[in-house]
Design an enzyme around this catalytic site. Sequence first.
Site, PDB file in Angstrom:
ATOM      1  CB  SER A   1     -34.389  13.111   6.679  1.00 42.80           C
ATOM      2  OG  SER A   1     -35.579  13.232   7.086  1.00 42.80           O
TER       3      SER A   1
ATOM      4  CE  LYS B   1     -36.672  15.246   1.166  1.00 38.88           C
ATOM      5  NZ  LYS B   1     -37.972  14.688   2.213  1.00 38.88           N
TER       6      LYS B   1
ATOM      7  CG  HIS C   1     -38.508  11.790  11.052  1.00 46.05           C
ATOM      8  ND1 HIS C   1     -38.364  11.284   9.468  1.00 46.05           N
ATOM      9  CD2 HIS C   1     -37.720  12.569  10.650  1.00 46.05           C
ATOM     10  CE1 HIS C   1     -37.656  12.350   8.720  1.00 46.05           C
ATOM     11  NE2 HIS C   1     -37.043  12.796   9.049  1.00 46.05           N
TER      12      HIS C   1
HETATM   13  C1  GCU Z   1     -38.009  18.641   7.739  1.00 41.06           C
HETATM   14  C2  GCU Z   1     -38.745  18.344   5.728  1.00 41.06           C
HETATM   15  C3  GCU Z   1     -38.226  16.463   4.988  1.00 41.06           C
HETATM   16  C4  GCU Z   1     -36.753  16.701   5.545  1.00 41.06           C
HETATM   17  C5  GCU Z   1     -36.656  16.011   7.195  1.00 41.06           C
HETATM   18  C6  GCU Z   1     -35.516  16.184   7.266  1.00 41.06           C
HETATM   19  O1  GCU Z   1     -38.763  17.472   8.058  1.00 41.06           O
HETATM   20  O2  GCU Z   1     -39.881  18.073   5.356  1.00 41.06           O
HETATM   21  O3  GCU Z   1     -38.547  17.149   3.969  1.00 41.06           O
HETATM   22  O4  GCU Z   1     -36.755  15.076   4.943  1.00 41.06           O
HETATM   23  O5  GCU Z   1     -36.919  17.783   7.187  1.00 41.06           O
HETATM   24  O6  GCU Z   1     -34.655  15.688   6.712  1.00 41.06           O
HETATM   25  O7  GCU Z   1     -35.110  15.806   8.222  1.00 41.06           O
END
Ligand code: GCU
Length: 435
Positions: A272, A276, A415
Amino acid sequence: MIAARLCVPMVVGVLVMSSSHEAEAQNAKVNTNESDVKPYSLPDALVTEKGRSVTSAELWTTVRRPELLKLFASQVYGKTPTKSILPTYEVISEDREALGGKAVRREVSIRFTDKADGPHLDLLIYLPKSAERDKPAPAFLGLNFEGNQAVTHDPGVRLSTAWMRAEHGTGVVDHRVTEASRGSVATRWMVERVVERGYALATVCYGDLDPDFDDGFQNGVHPLFYRPGQTKPDPDEWGAIGAWAWGLSRALDYLETTPEVDAKKVAVLGHSRLGKAALWAGAQDQRFALVISNNSGAGGAALSKRIFGEDVAHLNGSFPHWFCTNFHQYSGHEEKLPVDQHELIALIAPRPVLVSSAEEDKWADPKGEFLAAKAAEPVYRLLGKDGLALDAWPKPAENSLVKSTIGYRYRPGPHDVLPSDWEAYLNFADAHLGK
Ligand code: GCU
């Protein structure tokens, strides 16, 4: 300092698990309809800013790659400081019979100043016993959300000293961890399995680098790099994701000094927002031999210009501290972005990269992740590698794994990082790190 931090009004809540993601998508009024995706065009990774076609590996390496790195730095994640800080390393603990005798566990404090309470990283490393007996082990390195004690039930791991969120979803950073969190995300790390397969595992809590809220960049590593009088990063300087990525490189510096680790075979991975960070770390630091993005979504592996699921306005609105200030001009204006995320993946070329997506994770735009991975292919081919061995977006499957140099996995479910994801990571690493 911390007391002041607790009073800072917090940004909109952050939700992390799949059901929360659904709710988030609904509240944020982002596009979740494939039929509402408007035509968009992607910048060509193989055409320079001056319009020249990149037809050789040399042109890629000397002109286009630096150009793209610069654009991602100045327009998206912010520039990473070039000043190097000479850290000190202190082994805090070692257990030579960890995990029932299968592993050596080491905890190392990486300090960036000589102040006892200054910024530092607590690196937790598990080494397979075979790494001493036979040959140095390849390794996985990733940031964790909850503190090192949460990734395993091992009672010997010290409790993290980083400040934590009250809970995902509140955006409040208000406590330090307790014993109750020990092993709470063990299935997201699969430490014993990783060691059993002959890999070392190294992890650091991301809060050690920069607490995950909009604190005006006072509490993480950013101030270490301020010019005299500077109080926050310039518009083109790094945000939190940049700091997290920087920390991954500092952990790799340490692994390079660890005889039981083969530092030429370190896979950097993240889930997540930490996916990134892993992609940005892998793009900048070519010492990482392999990169794994798990459900990294917007600002990670997913295309921005497709505008599906989380968009740039949501990223910047909910997480104003993640990217550089310059990135905010693209909220609602994705078409103006001079880069898109396929080029971030291309910056990893010719090294293997695995993009892993989950069916229920619409917020992260699994299809946009696939399309970005596919669109990075021309760069891999130019550098003499295969690309992504899929022509069309596949259906999700439990054991899905395409092992081409641009790898892809698309599984059913939420997720999250599941034990089956780890099997895929391990199989992908076996295929590419020449174990
Ligand atoms: C939120 C956010 C995402 C990110 C996620 C996470 O949902 O909008 O961009 O990847 O958190 O880090 O779990």
